[in-house]
Design an enzyme around this catalytic site. Structure first.
Site, short mmCIF file in Angstrom:
data_model
loop_
_atom_site.label_atom_id
_atom_site.label_comp_id
_atom_site.label_asym_id
_atom_site.label_seq_id
_atom_site.Cartn_x
_atom_site.Cartn_y
_atom_site.Cartn_z
N GLY A 194 -19.50 107.92 52.26
CA GLY A 194 -18.15 107.60 51.81
C GLY A 194 -17.90 107.67 50.31
O GLY A 194 -16.87 107.21 49.84
N TRP B 58 -17.16 110.26 48.42
CA TRP B 58 -15.98 111.09 48.08
C TRP B 58 -14.70 110.32 48.42
O TRP B 58 -13.73 110.37 47.69
CB TRP B 58 -16.02 112.44 48.83
CG TRP B 58 -16.93 113.44 48.18
CD1 TRP B 58 -18.01 113.17 47.40
CD2 TRP B 58 -16.82 114.88 48.24
NE1 TRP B 58 -18.59 114.35 46.97
CE2 TRP B 58 -17.88 115.41 47.47
CE3 TRP B 58 -15.94 115.75 48.88
CZ2 TRP B 58 -18.09 116.79 47.32
CZ3 TRP B 58 -16.14 117.12 48.73
CH2 TRP B 58 -17.20 117.63 47.96
N ASP C 260 -16.22 111.66 60.01
CA ASP C 260 -17.65 112.00 60.03
C ASP C 260 -18.21 111.75 61.42
O ASP C 260 -17.68 110.96 62.19
CB ASP C 260 -18.44 111.16 59.01
CG ASP C 260 -19.77 111.83 58.64
OD1 ASP C 260 -19.84 112.43 57.56
OD2 ASP C 260 -20.73 111.78 59.45
N ASP D 120 -16.78 114.84 65.57
CA ASP D 120 -17.39 116.11 65.16
C ASP D 120 -16.26 117.06 64.74
O ASP D 120 -15.37 117.36 65.54
CB ASP D 120 -18.15 116.66 66.39
CG ASP D 120 -18.87 117.96 66.10
OD1 ASP D 120 -18.53 118.64 65.11
OD2 ASP D 120 -19.77 118.30 66.89
N ASP E 162 -17.54 117.97 52.51
CA ASP E 162 -18.90 117.99 51.94
C ASP E 162 -19.91 118.14 53.07
O ASP E 162 -21.02 117.65 53.00
CB ASP E 162 -19.10 116.68 51.16
CG ASP E 162 -20.35 116.69 50.29
OD1 ASP E 162 -20.85 117.79 49.97
OD2 ASP E 162 -20.83 115.60 49.93
N LYS F 209 -18.04 122.44 50.75
CA LYS F 209 -19.42 122.81 50.42
C LYS F 209 -19.75 124.16 51.05
O LYS F 209 -19.33 124.46 52.16
CB LYS F 209 -20.38 121.74 50.96
CG LYS F 209 -21.77 121.91 50.35
CD LYS F 209 -22.88 121.18 51.05
CE LYS F 209 -22.85 119.72 51.25
NZ LYS F 209 -23.49 118.94 50.20
C1 LIG Z 1 -23.79 115.27 52.32
S1 LIG Z 1 -23.17 114.20 53.54
C2 LIG Z 1 -21.56 113.83 52.95
C3 LIG Z 1 -21.57 112.88 51.77
C4 LIG Z 1 -20.19 112.36 51.45
N1 LIG Z 1 -19.33 113.39 50.92
C5 LIG Z 1 -20.25 111.25 50.45
O1 LIG Z 1 -19.85 111.47 49.32
O2 LIG Z 1 -20.67 110.15 50.78
C6 LIG Z 1 -22.87 115.30 54.88
C7 LIG Z 1 -22.19 114.65 56.06
O3 LIG Z 1 -21.80 115.68 56.96
C8 LIG Z 1 -21.70 115.06 58.23
N2 LIG Z 1 -21.57 116.06 59.28
C9 LIG Z 1 -22.45 117.06 59.59
N3 LIG Z 1 -21.99 117.77 60.63
C10 LIG Z 1 -20.78 117.23 60.98
C11 LIG Z 1 -19.83 117.54 61.99
N4 LIG Z 1 -20.01 118.54 62.84
N5 LIG Z 1 -18.72 116.77 62.07
C12 LIG Z 1 -18.53 115.72 61.23
N6 LIG Z 1 -19.40 115.39 60.25
C13 LIG Z 1 -20.52 116.14 60.13
C14 LIG Z 1 -22.99 114.25 58.30
O4 LIG Z 1 -22.89 113.24 59.28
C15 LIG Z 1 -23.08 113.72 56.88
O5 LIG Z 1 -22.58 112.40 56.79
#
Ligand SMILES: C[S@@+](CC[C@H](N)C(=O)[O-])C[C@H]1O[C@@H](n2cnc3c(N)ncnc32)[C@H](O)[C@@H]1O
Length: 313
Positions: A53, A55, A80, A96, A121, A161
């Site tokens: 969280g 961002w 997420d 998802d 992200d 990203k």
């Molecule tokens: C690098 S982290 C994000 C960090 C976040 N931006 C922050 O600042 O705290 C990547 C996130 O992508 C989520 N993620 C990966 N695949 C996903 C999907 N198909 N749907 C939703 N979230 C997904 C993961 O659960 C993870 O929490």
């Protein structure tokens, strides 16, 4: 690695704890905004793949705080796969982003109104098989773009990203179909050793005949433009480095010495449901060692509630 070594190793990790961000990623969005000014005039925003969280925290602090007039006008929707601890002023959806139901939930949140900004992200749990990891990350980007085509207002912006891999030129060309300007940016808080970068997509302007389609995110034949743009996968994509927080560029790959009187800070928001939760619990009950010294035979199933035998302390 000990606590002191870790804090000293990464200046952004340490700064995140000092400033109360849930993750060091906060600085990536701050630095992107510093360079591209993407928060200006933003009232409605979607934060895709938002956990834990940081961002959303940045968005909440920058768009809501210090502006009493704006506070109730601002709408932040965070999504997420994982559960995320609550954040003031942030509406959360657990789901998802590649699934139709999640995309529909996000669209519903805007009740016909459009978002000014979408950020994503998203990163998969990396497997170490680089082709596979890059492919899945590309799918997350396409899913984010698909959701964006439903919720973003004309001339709005998106930040997502992107891995600096084999498909970066192809994905950039695809994004350029929808945005007037696409810049691939590398904030200085993103480690050089990491293949991540961010596609900063400015001025949303989809093709006249494009109809957003939830079930088929831009992958149908009509938008498979490789035939019409065969050079799309061969071009060289330029990268821009950004990040000069308060005039102090700090390199995520450098080691900075701490002052002798430096005071350590605990994380502001510990993980609420981490993957290692069960192992930690077993460790405190001194059961983990027993499990690892007498592993369950591969052919048998561990008793329910116990972690698989390959859990390491
Ligand atoms: C690098 S982290 C994000 C960090 C976040 N931006 C922050 O600042 O705290 C990547 C996130 O992508 C989520 N993620 C990966 N695949 C996903 C999907 N198909 N749907 C939703 N979230 C997904 C993961 O659960 C993870 O929490």
């Amino acid at each position: 690695m000990g606590r002191a070594a870790k804090d000293k190793r990464d200046v952004y990790y340490r700064l995140a704890k000092e400033e109360g961000w849930r993750a060091r990623s906060a600085f990536k969005l701050l630095q992107i905004n510093e360079h591209f000014n993407i928060f200006e005039g933003v009232k409605r925003v979607v934060d895709l793949c938002a956990a834990p969280g940081s961002w959303s925290q940045v968005l909440s602090r920058k768009l809501r705080k210090g502006n009493a007039h704006n506070e109730h006008e601002v709408k932040i929707v965070a999504v997420d796969l994982q559960e995320m601890a609550p954040l003031e002023g942030v509406f959360q959806i657990q789901g998802d982003i590649t699934k139709l139901a999640t995309a529909q939930q996000i669209v519903q949140q805007f009740e016909g109104e459009k978002a000014d900004l979408v950020v994503c992200d998203g990163a998969p749990d990396v497997t170490g098989f680089h082709d596979m990891d890059e492919y899945i990350q590309g799918q997350l980007l396409i899913a984010a773009l698909n959701i964006t085509t439903h919720v973003l207002k004309p001339h709005g912006n998106m930040v997502a990203k992107i891995f600096r891999g084999r498909d970066v030129a192809l994905l950039t060309s695809k994004l350029e179909l929808f945005f007037k300007r696409v810049v691939i940016a590398k904030p200085s808080s993103s480690r050089n050793s990491s293949i991540e970068a961010f596609a900063v997509c400015l001025d949303y302007c989809p093709p006249d005949d494009y109809v957003p389609h939830m079930n088929n995110p831009l992958l149908d034949g009509h938008w498979d433009f490789l035939e019409t743009m065969p050079e799309a996968n061969r071009r060289i994509v330029n990268f821009v480095v950004c990040g000069n927080l308060d005039g102090h560029p700090m390199d995520a790959d450098r080691t900075y010495q701490l002052d002798p009187d430096y005071v350590y800070h605990d994380p502001g928001q510990p993980p609420i449901n981490p993957a290692y939760k069960m192992a930690k619990l077993l460790k405190t009950e001194n059961k983990l060692a027993k499990l690892t010294t007498s592993p369950t035979p591969a052919s048998s199933t561990p008793p329910s509630g116990e972690p698989p035998s390959d859990v390491v302390p």
